[in-house]
Scaffold this motif. Structure first.
Motif, short mmCIF file in Angstrom:
data_model
loop_
_atom_site.label_atom_id
_atom_site.label_comp_id
_atom_site.label_asym_id
_atom_site.label_seq_id
_atom_site.Cartn_x
_atom_site.Cartn_y
_atom_site.Cartn_z
N GLU A 65 8.78 63.74 181.77
CA GLU A 65 9.35 62.95 182.88
C GLU A 65 8.39 63.29 183.75
N ILE A 66 8.30 64.29 184.20
CA ILE A 66 7.26 64.66 185.48
C ILE A 66 5.77 64.41 185.13
N ALA A 67 5.50 64.79 183.73
CA ALA A 67 4.16 64.26 183.74
C ALA A 67 3.87 62.94 183.74
N ALA A 68 4.54 62.13 183.15
CA ALA A 68 4.70 60.56 183.28
C ALA A 68 4.73 59.84 184.94
N LEU A 69 5.49 60.65 185.70
CA LEU A 69 5.51 60.26 187.04
C LEU A 69 4.32 60.57 187.73
N ASP A 70 3.79 61.79 187.49
CA ASP A 70 2.51 62.15 188.17
C ASP A 70 1.40 61.18 187.93
N GLN A 71 1.33 60.89 186.35
CA GLN A 71 0.42 60.07 186.35
C GLN A 71 0.59 58.47 186.92
N ARG A 72 1.93 58.09 187.11
CA ARG A 72 2.10 56.90 187.92
C ARG A 72 1.70 56.91 189.39
N ARG A 73 2.16 58.32 189.95
CA ARG A 73 1.59 58.38 191.32
C ARG A 73 -0.01 58.35 191.44
N ASP A 74 -0.39 59.19 190.36
CA ASP A 74 -2.16 59.17 190.77
C ASP A 74 -2.61 57.70 190.47
N GLU A 75 -2.01 57.08 189.75
CA GLU A 75 -2.69 55.56 189.33
C GLU A 75 -2.61 54.51 190.84
N ALA A 76 -1.43 54.71 191.39
CA ALA A 76 -1.24 54.21 192.72
C ALA A 76 -1.99 54.68 193.75
N ILE A 77 -2.30 55.94 193.69
CA ILE A 77 -2.95 56.51 194.94
C ILE A 77 -4.64 56.00 194.69
N ILE A 78 -5.00 56.13 193.38
CA ILE A 78 -6.26 56.01 193.10
C ILE A 78 -6.25 54.09 193.27
N CYS A 79 -5.38 53.46 193.04
CA CYS A 79 -5.56 51.97 193.26
C CYS A 79 -5.53 51.80 194.88
#
Length: 242
Positions: A65-79
């Motif tokens: 779950e942590i890995a998935a949420l980290d990727q989710r926030r990474d993508e949002a920050i990059i966006c």
């Protein structure tokens, strides 16, 4: 001379396998003959414990779950960053100015927030979101460019990440076991002791067996360094060192 290992970019699984490979090389060259049995044994024992802890941690659903949420926030920050950056080239001067303000606000915390380790990224993202939601000129800029939805996504994913991260901390604390981070540090120390003794023996007793051993180690190290070369955020940061 034994080459330097780029440990700072290793993932936990790579630490386990690297230590296994190193131990195997020593075993194949006859540890007893090398007079390195004690140092080899210390490293092997630590790695056995590390492998057990790693297996336990990988079995945690929270880790996934942590890995998935980290990727989710990474993508949002990059966006957000890419969108703001795009507006800095807009033909409309007001939109261009708004884009520059948002990009400058992000640059204050670094251009690659998404590559920070878990602790640093969580606190940095919290501070960034706070700026975007409370500083009037940034609030106006994000509203003007219709970027509030992205900012909300960054905030939500970051908060969810922190909640699940703390849940895993509590889960691991309940196991009352030595952490993978501690074992990795101990394993690195054992490896360096083993390497130092190897180089000392090679200097004091310049026999072919040490030359062969060191050459084999250097080939192994080159392969691992090539594998992790150019990697940004590592699972060492993400999972254990913090």
């Amino acid at each position: 001379m034994i080459k330097s290992v780029d440990f700072k970019k290793f993932r936990t699984s790579e630490f386990v396998q690297f230590f296994v490979d190193v131990c195997t090389i020593y075993e194949e060259n006859n540890v007893a003959t090398l007079n390195l049995a004690e140092q080899h044994s210390s490293m092997a024992n630590v790695n056995n414990e590390l492998a057990k802890v790693f297996k336990q941690n990988k079995g945690s659903e929270i880790t996934e779950e942590i890995a998935a949420l980290d990727q989710r926030r990474d993508e949002a920050i990059i966006c957000l960053r890419k969108t703001a950056d795009a507006f800095t080239n807009h033909f409309d001067s007001e939109k261009k100015a708004a884009g520059n303000k948002l990009l400058h606000a992000m640059d204050k915390y670094g251009s690659k927030i998404y590559l920070m380790n878990y602790h640093a990224q969580t606190s940095t993202t919290t501070n960034l979101v706070n700026d975007l939601e409370t500083i009037p000129e940034l609030v106006n800029a994000s509203t003007f460019l219709s970027l509030n939805e992205i900012i909300s996504e960054i905030k939500e994913s970051n908060n969810l990440f922190n909640e699940r991260y703390l849940a895993r901390v509590n889960e691991e604390a309940g196991k009352e076991s030595v952490s993978a981070g501690e074992l990795i540090k101990e394993g690195i120390a054992c490896y360096r002791t083993l390497a130092a003794h190897t180089e000392a023996h090679a200097t004091l007793t310049p026999e072919e067996i040490y030359t062969v051993l060191i050459n084999q180690l250097n080939v192994l190290i080159e392969k691992y360094n090539a594998t992790v070369g150019g990697r940004g955020k590592s699972e060492v940061d993400n999972e254990v060192i913090e």
